[in-house]
Design a protein around this motif. Structure first.
Motif, short mmCIF file in Angstrom:
data_model
loop_
_atom_site.label_atom_id
_atom_site.label_comp_id
_atom_site.label_asym_id
_atom_site.label_seq_id
_atom_site.Cartn_x
_atom_site.Cartn_y
_atom_site.Cartn_z
N ARG A 34 44.50 -6.21 29.54
CA ARG A 34 45.02 -5.86 30.86
C ARG A 34 46.29 -6.63 31.21
O ARG A 34 47.02 -6.23 32.11
CB ARG A 34 43.95 -6.14 31.92
CG ARG A 34 42.71 -5.25 31.73
CD ARG A 34 41.55 -5.73 32.55
NE ARG A 34 41.07 -7.01 32.00
CZ ARG A 34 40.13 -7.76 32.55
NH1 ARG A 34 39.57 -7.39 33.67
NH2 ARG A 34 39.75 -8.88 31.99
N ASP A 35 46.56 -7.70 30.51
CA ASP A 35 47.72 -8.54 30.76
C ASP A 35 48.95 -7.94 30.07
O ASP A 35 48.97 -7.79 28.85
CB ASP A 35 47.44 -9.95 30.23
CG ASP A 35 48.53 -10.95 30.53
OD1 ASP A 35 49.72 -10.56 30.63
OD2 ASP A 35 48.20 -12.13 30.67
N GLU A 36 49.97 -7.61 30.83
CA GLU A 36 51.15 -6.93 30.29
C GLU A 36 51.99 -7.81 29.37
O GLU A 36 52.90 -7.31 28.70
CB GLU A 36 52.01 -6.39 31.42
CG GLU A 36 51.32 -5.27 32.19
CD GLU A 36 52.14 -4.74 33.34
OE1 GLU A 36 53.31 -5.17 33.50
OE2 GLU A 36 51.62 -3.90 34.08
N SER A 37 51.70 -9.11 29.29
CA SER A 37 52.47 -9.97 28.38
C SER A 37 52.03 -9.80 26.92
O SER A 37 52.69 -10.31 26.02
CB SER A 37 52.34 -11.44 28.81
OG SER A 37 51.02 -11.91 28.62
N ASP A 39 51.03 -7.21 23.58
CA ASP A 39 51.45 -5.89 23.10
C ASP A 39 50.26 -4.94 23.05
O ASP A 39 49.10 -5.33 23.22
CB ASP A 39 52.16 -5.99 21.75
CG ASP A 39 51.28 -6.54 20.65
OD1 ASP A 39 50.09 -6.18 20.60
OD2 ASP A 39 51.78 -7.31 19.82
#
Length: 125
Positions: A34-37, A39
């Motif tokens: 869920r973390d956009e940092s 890939d």
């Protein structure tokens, strides 16, 4: 809660429960990170929980097996976050090949600020 409703509406997420004697004693939920940092080749273990009275009976391992297999079929690596002070969980994940890159984050839950430690596991597909 609204976040759980959204979680169940997302077809990319999976949930397994441990249900001996028709009573749920544990669960594991997985899906894309869920973390956009991270890939798109990264999956996440959103939750792995077993009731304390069932600890040390292999239920965590029983739940983790299908979750890892599912994630390995879709992603190259797994990330999860565990409470920094939860030595039992930290040892459980380390014993199963997860490593800690030394990253932490803070999450507020019911008015308490919790420190979470990141764990990662590279998969072979």
């Amino acid at each position: 809660s609204q976040s759980w409703a959204a979680w169940f509406d997302d077809d990319s997420r999976r949930l397994w429960v441990a249900e001996p004697k028709k009573a749920i004693i544990g669960l594991v939920g997985v899906g894309p990170v869920r973390d956009e940092s991270f890939d798109a080749d990264t999956g996440e273990i959103d939750a792995l929980y077993v009731l304390p009275e069932h600890w040390r009976q292999s239920w965590g391992s029983v739940l983790l097996r299908p979750a890892m297999k599912n994630l390995a079929s879709r992603f190259e690596r797994i990330v999860l976050w565990a409470l920094s002070g939860n030595e039992r969980a930290r040892a459980f994940y380390r014993d199963r090949g997860f490593r800690t890159p030394g990253e932490t984050k803070y999450h507020t839950f019911r008015g308490a600020t919790l420190e979470l430690e990141q764990f990662r596991h590279d998969l072979e597909g």
